[in-house]
Design a protein around this motif. Structure first.
Motif, short mmCIF file in Angstrom:
data_model
loop_
_atom_site.label_atom_id
_atom_site.label_comp_id
_atom_site.label_asym_id
_atom_site.label_seq_id
_atom_site.Cartn_x
_atom_site.Cartn_y
_atom_site.Cartn_z
N ASN A 114 0.82 -1.22 0.00
CA ASN A 114 0.00 0.00 0.00
C ASN A 114 0.85 1.26 0.00
O ASN A 114 0.53 2.24 -0.66
CB ASN A 114 -0.96 0.00 1.19
CG ASN A 114 -2.09 -0.98 1.00
OD1 ASN A 114 -2.42 -1.36 -0.13
ND2 ASN A 114 -2.69 -1.42 2.10
N LEU A 115 1.96 1.24 0.75
CA LEU A 115 2.86 2.40 0.80
C LEU A 115 3.49 2.66 -0.57
O LEU A 115 3.52 3.80 -1.04
CB LEU A 115 3.94 2.17 1.86
CG LEU A 115 4.94 3.28 2.08
CD1 LEU A 115 4.24 4.56 2.52
CD2 LEU A 115 5.96 2.89 3.12
N GLN A 131 1.49 6.71 -6.94
CA GLN A 131 0.45 7.68 -7.28
C GLN A 131 0.99 9.11 -7.18
O GLN A 131 0.70 9.95 -8.04
CB GLN A 131 -0.76 7.52 -6.35
CG GLN A 131 -1.57 6.27 -6.62
CD GLN A 131 -2.61 6.00 -5.55
OE1 GLN A 131 -2.45 6.39 -4.38
NE2 GLN A 131 -3.67 5.30 -5.92
N ILE A 132 1.78 9.39 -6.15
CA ILE A 132 2.36 10.73 -5.99
C ILE A 132 3.31 11.04 -7.15
O ILE A 132 3.26 12.13 -7.71
CB ILE A 132 3.08 10.87 -4.62
CG1 ILE A 132 2.05 10.88 -3.48
CG2 ILE A 132 3.94 12.13 -4.58
CD1 ILE A 132 2.65 10.80 -2.09
N SER A 143 0.49 11.08 9.67
CA SER A 143 -0.62 10.40 10.34
C SER A 143 -1.87 10.39 9.45
O SER A 143 -2.77 9.59 9.65
CB SER A 143 -0.94 11.08 11.66
OG SER A 143 -1.23 12.44 11.44
N GLN A 144 -1.91 11.27 8.46
CA GLN A 144 -3.05 11.35 7.54
C GLN A 144 -2.72 10.76 6.17
O GLN A 144 -3.34 11.11 5.18
CB GLN A 144 -3.51 12.80 7.40
CG GLN A 144 -4.06 13.36 8.69
CD GLN A 144 -4.41 14.83 8.60
OE1 GLN A 144 -4.58 15.37 7.52
NE2 GLN A 144 -4.51 15.47 9.76
N GLY A 145 -1.70 9.89 6.11
CA GLY A 145 -1.36 9.23 4.86
C GLY A 145 -0.06 9.77 4.27
O GLY A 145 0.55 10.68 4.82
N LEU A 195 10.32 10.24 3.74
CA LEU A 195 10.74 8.98 3.11
C LEU A 195 11.83 9.18 2.08
O LEU A 195 12.85 8.49 2.09
CB LEU A 195 9.52 8.29 2.47
CG LEU A 195 8.38 7.89 3.40
CD1 LEU A 195 7.22 7.33 2.62
CD2 LEU A 195 8.88 6.89 4.43
N CYS A 196 11.60 10.12 1.13
CA CYS A 196 12.59 10.31 0.06
C CYS A 196 12.42 11.66 -0.62
O CYS A 196 11.41 12.32 -0.47
CB CYS A 196 12.48 9.19 -0.97
SG CYS A 196 10.86 9.12 -1.78
#
Length: 135
Positions: free
Chosen positions: A32-33, A39-40, A112-114, A131-132
């Motif tokens: 999922n991550l 998608q981003i 916390s909101q995705g 993350l990156c």
């Protein structure tokens, strides 16, 4: 095959290697991550197209069509840099979120909101794990 401890690091390395080898498509085991990161990248215009596929083992597959300039054949992604690693997590408050390449690049932040870009996290005034960087 050995288990991968850093799945995001593996994801970024597969994309990086595919770009260096000038591949059009790269396949990555899904989570999922990783789906949200994909998608981003698509929303920000770094990749051409993506598809989530189901596999027999149930994990699934992410198929990413990479984006290249038609004239210069340069990739839309110049650099993928892993920031927060399993050995050293990088958490930042919304005020401390980095501006990548003075706003030209993006930082992908797990909040916390995705999972979202640094710009979106700043506008919602929430921090999280960086993350990156992508530029």
């Amino acid at each position: 095959m050995s288990a991968i401890t850093d799945s995001i690091g593996d994801y970024l390395t597969r994309v990086r290697n595919a770009i260096m080898a000038r591949h059009r498509v790269v396949e990555i085991p899904a989570s999922n991550l990783k789906k949200r990161i994909t998608q981003i990248l698509f929303e920000q215009g770094y990749i051409f197209r993506y598809k989530f596929e189901d596999t027999a083992n149930g994990q699934g597959l992410i198929r990413i069509a990479l984006k290249y300039d038609p004239l210069t054949r340069e990739s839309a992604i110049t650099k993928l840099h892993r920031v927060s690693r399993p050995g050293l997590r990088q958490y930042k408050a919304s005020s401390e979120l980095p501006r990548v390449m003075n706003g030209l690049g993006i930082a992908i932040v797990s909040t916390s909101q995705g999972v979202m870009t640094d710009k979106e996290a700043r506008s919602r005034n929430i921090g999280g794990e960086v993350l990156c960087y992508v530029y």
